[in-house]
Enzyme design. Structure first.
Site, PDB file in Angstrom:
ATOM      1  N   CYS A 112       0.818  -1.230   0.000  1.00 57.89           N
ATOM      2  CA  CYS A 112       0.000   0.000   0.000  1.00 57.89           C
ATOM      3  C   CYS A 112       0.844   1.268   0.000  1.00 57.89           C
ATOM      4  O   CYS A 112       0.305   2.372  -0.176  1.00 57.89           O
ATOM      5  CB  CYS A 112      -0.952  -0.016   1.181  1.00 57.89           C
ATOM      6  SG  CYS A 112      -1.945  -1.514   1.245  1.00 57.89           S
ATOM      7  N   HIS A 256      -3.392   7.001   2.305  1.00 56.05           N
ATOM      8  CA  HIS A 256      -3.752   5.670   1.808  1.00 56.05           C
ATOM      9  C   HIS A 256      -5.100   5.298   2.409  1.00 56.05           C
ATOM     10  O   HIS A 256      -5.350   5.532   3.595  1.00 56.05           O
ATOM     11  CB  HIS A 256      -2.665   4.667   2.216  1.00 56.05           C
ATOM     12  CG  HIS A 256      -3.110   3.251   2.021  1.00 56.05           C
ATOM     13  ND1 HIS A 256      -3.612   2.795   0.821  1.00 56.05           N
ATOM     14  CD2 HIS A 256      -3.148   2.192   2.883  1.00 56.05           C
ATOM     15  CE1 HIS A 256      -3.938   1.518   0.947  1.00 56.05           C
ATOM     16  NE2 HIS A 256      -3.676   1.140   2.188  1.00 56.05           N
ATOM     17  N   ASN A 286      -9.904  -0.752   0.269  1.00 53.60           N
ATOM     18  CA  ASN A 286      -8.447  -0.575   0.172  1.00 53.60           C
ATOM     19  C   ASN A 286      -7.965  -1.192  -1.142  1.00 53.60           C
ATOM     20  O   ASN A 286      -8.019  -2.409  -1.310  1.00 53.60           O
ATOM     21  CB  ASN A 286      -7.800  -1.256   1.386  1.00 53.60           C
ATOM     22  CG  ASN A 286      -6.287  -1.170   1.391  1.00 53.60           C
ATOM     23  OD1 ASN A 286      -5.670  -0.788   0.396  1.00 53.60           O
ATOM     24  ND2 ASN A 286      -5.681  -1.552   2.498  1.00 53.60           N
TER      25      ASN A 286
END
Ligand code: COA
Length: 329
Positions: A112, A256, A286
């Site tokens: 990520c 993020h 996500n």
């Protein structure tokens, strides 16, 4: 030099999987997922969609915005943890599509934190070799739906598929570069917290690895949450201190998109109001390497970022890898 983000683009698959859909797969419910994560739905790529096809779709938009022909790309970095193949790299597939035959291509694996890491590498290439690299395409693309265990309620609620891109361009003028400061870190001591155990040289694919469901994402949620907030806050503070900028001067923080509560906790600790911390997790969950790229593109298209604004990216992911970057857009 004048290196800046000349265009952005993003792509998400058409198919939507809602929390209600997940109620049919695992023992969970919409209310739990919304309150604990902020996710309401996520996108699921079709069988013929891959990291490279999504990166290409996002890159086409970034190139169009920048007014750059794909054949003029000098280098391509694709951040991904779900590449089409072990090799060739995903960036080479993107290169083939755009017919930029001389372009230097590679994938970057930082989960990520991949998009911010790729921006750092892209900017660095351009600063080191300004004559060679005038247009660098940075992509974050992940098809996490194939890495998620759809029988594991601890993880399957969180993730989704998509891609985000930025076209970095050196306009050759005396104007300052848009990257002002960055603070990127890693700590390989936390591999047990967040990982996919099998499929690499440590545990190659076997009948046992497949039956043992070892090719899926394993995560210690609470520990990841705590480490994510700490890492995103400390690296943000480091980047701002390096640039001599205070949070009040930052127009938009693009974190993020891991969990709405993580975004809220980071915003609170940085002292930034929630309306200045971009959040689209409700739509996509996500998307790992893609999340900041998608958020950046949506923020630009929604008019939430203007030329000259200070924008802070902050990321955290498996590795562990985390870091922040301050740019003047
Ligand atoms: N639906 C319903 N209940 C669930 C559930 C689900 N999908 N997942 C877990 N639970 C249950 C647990 O079993 C636990 O039950 P118990 O108290 O009876 O044992 C309870 O809910 C609380 O679990 P916990 O893990 O403490 O919840 P949490 O508040 O920490 O939220 C996460 C879990 C995963 C949402 C949260 O920890 C998180 O987002 N962590 C960070 C994840 C992340 O960002 N990963 C990627 C990093 S890039």
């Amino acid at each position: 030099m004048g290196i800046r983000i000349a265009g952005t683009g993003s792509y998400v698959p058409e198919k939507i999987r809602t929390n209600a859909d997940l109620e049919k797969l695992v023992d969970t419910n919409d209310e739990w997922i919304r309150t604990r994560t902020g996710v309401e739905e996520r996108r699921i790529a079709a069988a013929d969609e891959t990291a490279s096809t999504m990166a290409i779709a996002a890159a086409e938009k970034a190139l169009a915005t920048a007014g750059v022909d794909g054949r003029d790309i000098d280098a391509i970095v694709v951040a991904t943890i779900s590449p089409d193949y072990i090799f060739p790299n995903t960036a080479a597939l993107v290169q083939h599509h755009f017919q930029c035959r001389q372009a230097f291509c590679f994938d970057l694996s930082a989960a990520c934190a991949g998009f911010v890491s790729s921006l750092e590498v892209g900017f660095s290439l351009m600063r080191s070799f300004p004559k060679k690299y005038r247009n660098v395409l940075v992509c974050g693309a992940d098809k996490l739906s194939v890495l998620v265990d759809w029988t594991d309620r601890n993880t399957c609620i969180l993730f989704g598929d998509g891609a985000g891109c930025a076209l970095l361009q050196n306009d050759g003028t005396d104007s300052p570069d848009s990257i002002l400061a960055s603070s990127l870190h890693a700590d390989g001591g936390y591999t047990d917290v967040l990982r996919i155990p099998a499929g690499g040289s440590h545990m190659p694919a076997s009948h046992e690895s497949v039956w043992g469901r070892k090719h899926f994402i394993y995560m210690e949620g609470r520990e990841t949450f705590r480490l994510a907030v700490n890492g995103m806050v400390s690296s943000s503070e480091e980047a701002m201190a390096m640039a001599g900028v205070t949070i009040d001067q930052v127009s938009l923080v693009i974190p993020h998109q891991a969990n709405r509560r993580i975004i809220q906790a980071v915003a609170k600790r940085l002292g930034v109001s929630e309306d200045r911390a971009f959040c689209n997790i409700q739509h996509y969950g996500n998307t790992s390497s893609a999340s900041i790229g998608i958020a950046l593109d949506e923020a630009c298209r929604a008019g939430r970022i203007k030329r000259g604004d200070l924008v802070l990216f902050t990321s955290f992911g498996g590795g562990l890898a985390w870091g922040s970057m301050l740019i003047r857009f």
